[in-house]
Design an enzyme around this catalytic site. Structure first.
Site, PDB file in Angstrom:
ATOM      1  N   GLU A 182       0.515  -1.229   0.330  1.00  0.00           N
ATOM      2  CA  GLU A 182       0.255  -0.349   0.276  1.00  0.00           C
ATOM      3  C   GLU A 182       0.271   1.505  -0.534  1.00  0.00           C
ATOM      4  O   GLU A 182       2.308   1.205   0.802  1.00  0.00           O
ATOM      5  CB  GLU A 182      -0.820   0.017   0.790  1.00  0.00           C
ATOM      6  CG  GLU A 182      -1.453   1.534   1.899  1.00  0.00           C
ATOM      7  CD  GLU A 182      -2.471   1.192   2.898  1.00  0.00           C
ATOM      8  OE1 GLU A 182      -3.693   1.649   2.872  1.00  0.00           O
ATOM      9  OE2 GLU A 182      -1.821   1.118   4.150  1.00  0.00           O
ATOM     10  N   ASN A 218      -7.169   6.319  -1.626  1.00  0.00           N
ATOM     11  CA  ASN A 218      -6.406   4.726  -1.248  1.00  0.00           C
ATOM     12  C   ASN A 218      -6.460   4.145  -2.504  1.00  0.00           C
ATOM     13  O   ASN A 218      -7.101   3.604  -1.977  1.00  0.00           O
ATOM     14  CB  ASN A 218      -6.008   4.929   0.131  1.00  0.00           C
ATOM     15  CG  ASN A 218      -4.909   3.819   0.284  1.00  0.00           C
ATOM     16  OD1 ASN A 218      -4.300   3.130  -0.611  1.00  0.00           O
ATOM     17  ND2 ASN A 218      -4.834   3.860   1.699  1.00  0.00           N
ATOM     18  N   LYS A 266      -9.437   2.090  -2.104  1.00  0.00           N
ATOM     19  CA  LYS A 266      -9.225   1.654  -0.792  1.00  0.00           C
ATOM     20  C   LYS A 266     -10.800   1.689  -0.110  1.00  0.00           C
ATOM     21  O   LYS A 266     -11.728   2.796  -0.259  1.00  0.00           O
ATOM     22  CB  LYS A 266      -8.285   1.353   0.488  1.00  0.00           C
ATOM     23  CG  LYS A 266      -8.539   1.027   1.730  1.00  0.00           C
ATOM     24  CD  LYS A 266      -7.872   1.857   2.419  1.00  0.00           C
ATOM     25  CE  LYS A 266      -7.591   1.122   3.948  1.00  0.00           C
ATOM     26  NZ  LYS A 266      -6.555   1.525   4.053  1.00  0.00           N
ATOM     27  N   GLU A 301      -6.573   8.679   7.918  1.00  0.00           N
ATOM     28  CA  GLU A 301      -6.342   8.181   6.661  1.00  0.00           C
ATOM     29  C   GLU A 301      -8.263   9.161   6.335  1.00  0.00           C
ATOM     30  O   GLU A 301      -8.054   9.343   4.849  1.00  0.00           O
ATOM     31  CB  GLU A 301      -7.182   6.610   6.492  1.00  0.00           C
ATOM     32  CG  GLU A 301      -5.362   6.055   6.176  1.00  0.00           C
ATOM     33  CD  GLU A 301      -5.314   4.648   6.293  1.00  0.00           C
ATOM     34  OE1 GLU A 301      -5.992   4.682   4.657  1.00  0.00           O
ATOM     35  OE2 GLU A 301      -4.780   3.753   6.359  1.00  0.00           O
ATOM     36  N   CYS A 338      -4.825  -2.804   2.755  1.00  0.00           N
ATOM     37  CA  CYS A 338      -4.711  -3.099   4.192  1.00  0.00           C
ATOM     38  C   CYS A 338      -5.715  -3.457   5.411  1.00  0.00           C
ATOM     39  O   CYS A 338      -5.564  -4.389   5.362  1.00  0.00           O
ATOM     40  CB  CYS A 338      -3.810  -1.676   4.174  1.00  0.00           C
ATOM     41  SG  CYS A 338      -3.517  -1.620   5.985  1.00  0.00           S
ATOM     42  N   ASN A 343       0.561  -0.946   5.280  1.00  0.00           N
ATOM     43  CA  ASN A 343       1.143  -0.499   5.895  1.00  0.00           C
ATOM     44  C   ASN A 343       0.160  -0.235   7.635  1.00  0.00           C
ATOM     45  O   ASN A 343      -0.440   0.818   7.863  1.00  0.00           O
ATOM     46  CB  ASN A 343       1.630   0.949   5.587  1.00  0.00           C
ATOM     47  CG  ASN A 343       1.774   1.225   4.081  1.00  0.00           C
ATOM     48  OD1 ASN A 343       2.329   2.519   4.211  1.00  0.00           O
ATOM     49  ND2 ASN A 343       2.515   0.461   3.609  1.00  0.00           N
TER      50      ASN A 343
END
Length: 314
Positions: free
Chosen positions: A47, A110, A127, A146, A172, A197
């Protein structure tokens, strides 16, 4: 006839905040070269592979923030990844921060890209399950913002026919949610590519810190087993800008067994030969959804009980 391919999880060590895109891409190209030497068909990166994990900082200046994002894919700086894929006849999957212009507005996601051995873009995923906060939390050693920087992915959970099988992507935190796996499973996915991550410490729930590695492998192994699929999960590892990140990149079989695993916290290639036909003994027996899955039973239970999600703390 068996559908055997070699896959490579290309774990990355820390990426400093001031690392240039060219420096990171050069590291990735070096790992792609290694993957080609073992005749891998596909190499998978983490990621946000191109940058440091910037959601650990509160960034208010859009000109600084946008420096972590890609406004096109490929871009001038990422073109070498596509050119190397074509030169080596090697598929590649990598995560990045996407700056998209839609209906005159800038949107941030993302994202991950799946590139074929001819250097063309096969697939694109955004994501869905964004962890963390929108605002910095007082007293936290590191932030996880995020929700501040990304929108929830709007592409669903697509699959693509590639590399001799049916391929999907997660990013993730998606790997922790069984419905993400199941939507892919219902589309007969055979290989799930996952970049992450993952911090080793959670300031919101420090009692979970000792379980980070265990729970990481738990969700990967259960997701693969319950959906009869392979997975390649790849992390950004080591101490990045003072924050310890989970290594433990791995390849997991449809049986739930880990068949290959990283041994370092730096740039490392984890290689496994996988047989996509190994998914069939799970998809046609215990996890034959058509024969054994009863979605109407779930609806009946909800209708009869009036079940609602519980309030927090109940």
């Amino acid at each position: 006839m068996a559908r055997v391919i070699t896959v490579a999880a290309a774990q990355l060590g820390p990426v400093p905040r001031d690392a240039s895109r060219g420096t990171v891409v050069a590291r990735m190209v070096a790992l792609m070269e290694q993957a080609a030497q073992v005749r891998a068909a596909l190499v998978v990166f983490p990621e946000l592979a191109l940058t440091s994990f910037f959601p650990r900082w509160a960034i208010d200046d859009d000109s600084v923030l946008n420096g972590f994002f890609e406004s096109s894919m490929p871009s001038r700086e990422t073109q070498p990844l596509f050119a190397t894929a074509r030169r080596l006849q090697l598929g590649v999957c990598f995560g990045y921060a996407e700056l998209a212009r839609q209906a005159g507005s800038l949107r941030r996601f993302n994202s991950s890209a799946l590139v074929g051995p001819d250097g063309s873009l096969i697939g694109h995923y955004r994501k869905v399950h964004l962890p963390g906060d929108r605002e910095p939390q007082p007293g936290f050693e590191h932030q996880h913002l995020e929700k501040r920087y990304f929108e929830t992915g709007d592409l669903g959970f697509p699959v693509w026919r590639a590399f001799g099988g049916v391929v999907g992507m997660l990013i993730c935190n998606d790997r922790r949610w069984p419905e993400a796996w199941r939507v892919l499973g219902l589309q007969a996915v055979e290989l799930v590519l996952i970049g992450y991550n993952t911090p080793m410490r959670n300031p919101e729930a420090p009692e979970h810190d000792r379980l980070v590695a265990f729970q990481h492998s738990l969700v990967l192994q259960s997701g693969c087993y319950q959906n009869g699929t392979w997975a390649v999960a790849v992390g950004k590892a080591g101490i990045e800008e003072g924050q310890a990140m989970l290594p433990d990149s791995m390849v997991v079989a449809p049986s739930g067994e880990i068949v290959a695993r990283a041994t370092t916290s730096g740039d490392e290639l984890v290689v496994a030969e996988i047989d996509l036909d190994a998914t069939r003994s799970y998809k046609t027996t215990i996890f034959d959804f058509g024969a054994h899955r009863v979605p109407q039973a779930y609806r009946m239970i909800i209708e009869r009980t009036g079940a609602e999600p519980p309030e927090a703390g109940t």
